[in-house]
Write an enzyme that holds these catalytic residues in place. Structure first.
Site, PDB file in Angstrom:
ATOM      1  N   ASP A 179       4.555  -1.120   0.630  1.00  0.00           N
ATOM      2  CA  ASP A 179       4.942  -2.473   0.203  1.00  0.00           C
ATOM      3  C   ASP A 179       6.198  -2.537  -0.669  1.00  0.00           C
ATOM      4  OD1 ASP A 179       2.340  -2.441   1.056  1.00  0.00           O
ATOM      5  OD2 ASP A 179       1.512  -3.382  -0.722  1.00  0.00           O
ATOM      6  N   ASP A 197      -2.885  -6.235  -6.481  1.00  0.00           N
ATOM      7  CA  ASP A 197      -1.604  -6.856  -6.118  1.00  0.00           C
ATOM      8  C   ASP A 197      -1.290  -8.130  -6.912  1.00  0.00           C
ATOM      9  OD1 ASP A 197      -1.848  -4.832  -4.259  1.00  0.00           O
ATOM     10  OD2 ASP A 197      -2.358  -6.154  -2.584  1.00  0.00           O
TER      11      ASP A 197
HETATM   12  C1  FRU Z   1      -0.920  -3.143   1.007  1.00  0.00           C
HETATM   13  C2  FRU Z   1      -1.621  -2.281  -0.043  1.00  0.00           C
HETATM   14  C3  FRU Z   1      -1.849  -3.056  -1.321  1.00  0.00           C
HETATM   15  C4  FRU Z   1      -1.919  -1.961  -2.342  1.00  0.00           C
HETATM   16  C5  FRU Z   1      -0.897  -0.991  -1.835  1.00  0.00           C
HETATM   17  C6  FRU Z   1      -1.177   0.456  -2.130  1.00  0.00           C
HETATM   18  O1  FRU Z   1      -0.263  -2.393   1.957  1.00  0.00           O
HETATM   19  O2  FRU Z   1      -2.828  -1.779   0.466  1.00  0.00           O
HETATM   20  O3  FRU Z   1      -2.984  -3.882  -1.301  1.00  0.00           O
HETATM   21  O4  FRU Z   1      -1.635  -2.408  -3.628  1.00  0.00           O
HETATM   22  O5  FRU Z   1      -0.812  -1.194  -0.446  1.00  0.00           O
HETATM   23  O6  FRU Z   1      -0.103   1.254  -1.758  1.00  0.00           O
END
Ligand code: FRU
Length: 487
Positions: free
Chosen positions: A46, A166
């Protein structure tokens, strides 16, 4: 494919020299990008903490240094003055405290408070591997270091499963309060969004409740990366519902999409107008993040997404790296539609025009097509005098725009489907296509629809053919993302 032990995945990076050989090795890959942000080594997922402060754009990405594996996550930092040329700044948020001992997970930025403040999820695991999520705060120091707050802002909510993460920080001018949205999972295994509030951004956070989204009480088993943005006065709820299928998207189970509607922070209700829309119609796009809105870009909401998917396998996994980010896109409302257009500045990267009689296209190029609305076909990455390739077509009778990747030599993630379609109510007038060494982003009718995909053409897949009702102009694209080894 390599199998990773837990020890290997969660190994702490102590000395940059441990990964220098990996960086030097992957630099030789034909799939390294030239104007897209990509991981210095290992895995990128992300985009995080996107914001503008003191003359610089800051962006971070979820990073696992060791290879194409979701293991210990760091926030890797890149900066830009113009949103097109990006510089590696090194690791910023490290998983080095008790509450983030197994990863500094995704989050967002708050600008306009004398520095850039970063809100992230501390992914803590107990010794029996039970997960606990903490919402944590970091101030970005002048020298780019992460100055962590002494303690998390708040810990896990016991009324939900371990999936809570998040943080998206929002200031609502109407209630004069700050809000943090978290993606979460209810105990009955349905996805939702939790809302916390405070009068000021760095302390005093209280749990307010669940965001009510009428009609979406049972929509996937977890919502990742939620965010509420105001685009041209219209509220948009963006999120990634997981583990559900959506018609037209093959067996894809993770989606990034949005609802248009109205947000009321007093009643904690987002009232949707219409259905859930997929943000990107291509194959590889997830976890989109919008830049923190501040004076500098108030009237320009800019979005960047991960050009990848959870649980997916990519051909570069065997080279020990994977993932890249999309180009920055401006969001606008056109009537009741959310429009995404590539930022204007990208035109500055255009180099030589590709001659009309060229038989091949450069590996990094920008294509502009003007279409008359009748049938057209564009075959990219063809081989042996026109066979195969990535096929983009428009069928006038059915007003159907199609992207078909099934004829490429290197096929991957076929379960997601290999063909994506979209009916164009207003016909096909225009296409803008960005190709880099391992990606393609197709903007239809000035952002009415976007199709983003990774592609891994083999050496001999260099040809192209255009037929039907379209005129094309192509430019070579200059490199804009420096691949320096900065850790
Ligand atoms: C989305 C996710 C988020 C998390 C992150 C971990 O792709 O699963 O929910 O914070 O990646 O890398």
């Amino acid at each position: 494919m390599k199998t990773w032990t837990r020890e290997e995945r969660y190994r702490v990076l102590k000395d940059p020299e441990e990964i220098r050989p990996l960086h030097d090795r992957i630099a030789a890959s034909p799939y390294r990008q030239t104007y897209h942000i990509q991981p210095v080594t290992g895995l990128l997922n992300d985009p995080n903490g996107f914001g503008y402060h003191d003359g610089l754009w800051h962006l971070f990405y979820q990073w696992c240094p060791w290879g194409a594996v979701h293991g210990l996550k760091y926030w890797y930092h890149v900066t830009s003055t113009d949103l097109i040329t990006w510089k590696n700044e090194g690791v910023c948020v490290k998983p080095d405290t008790e509450w983030d001992n197994k990863g500094a997970y995704s989050g967002s930025a708050l600008a306009g408070h004398g520095s850039l403040y970063l809100y992230y999820t501390g992914n803590h695991r107990d010794s029996d591997w039970t997960r606990k999520s903490y919402t944590c705060l970091v101030r970005l120091g002048e020298d780019g270091t992460a100055q962590k707050a002494e303690a998390p802002l708040f810990g896990p909510n016991p009324d939900y499963t371990e999936h809570q993460r998040d943080p998206k920080i929002i200031h609502d001018p109407k209630t004069q309060r700050y809000y943090i949205l978290l993606g979460a999972q209810r105990k009955d295994k349905t996805g939702c969004c939790l809302v916390y509030t405070s009068k000021e951004p760095f302390s005093g956070w209280l749990f307010l409740g669940e965001l009510k989204v009428p009609g979406f009480e049972d929509f996937g088993d977890m919502w990742e990366c939620p965010s509420i943005e105001q685009i041209n006065g219209q509220d948009i709820l963006l999120f990634c519902p997981q583990h559900l299928t959506i018609p037209g998207r093959g067996n894809a189970r993770n989606h990034n999409g949005y609802l248009i509607g109205h947000m009321d922070y007093e009643t904690l209700t987002f009232t949707p107008i219409g259905r859930f829309h997929v943000l990107d119609r291509g194959f590889d796009s997830y976890a989109a993040e919008c830049a923190a809105t501040i004076h500098h870009n108030k009237d320009r909401a800019i979005l960047i997404a991960w050009m990848g998917l959870p649980d997916a396998v990519y051909p570069t996994d065997d080279e020990d790296w994977s993932g890249c980010l999309t180009l920055p896109r401006v969001l606008r409302m056109r009537g009741r539609r959310l429009i995404q257009t590539p930022i204007e500045e990208l035109k500055l990267l255009r180099g030589d025009v590709v001659p009309q009689d060229a038989k091949t296209l450069p590996r990094a190029c920008d294509l502009e097509l003007h279409c008359g609305g009748q049938d057209m076909e564009l075959h990219l990455f063809t081989r042996d005098g026109g066979r195969g390739g990535f096929i983009i077509s428009y069928d006038h009778e059915h007003q159907l725009f199609t992207v078909d990747r099934s004829h490429m030599k290197r096929r991957f993630n076929n379960g997601e489907g290999e063909v994506r379609k979209r009916v164009l109510e207003n016909g096909l007038q225009q296409l803008r296509i960005f190709i880099d060494h391992s990606s393609i982003e197709i903007f239809v009718n000035d952002g009415d629809a976007v199709f983003t995909s990774r592609i891994f053409p083999k050496e001999e897949e260099t040809g192209y053919q255009l037929s039907g009702d379209a005129m094309m102009k192509a430019w070579q694209m200059r490199s804009a993302v420096r691949d320096d080894f900065v850790i």
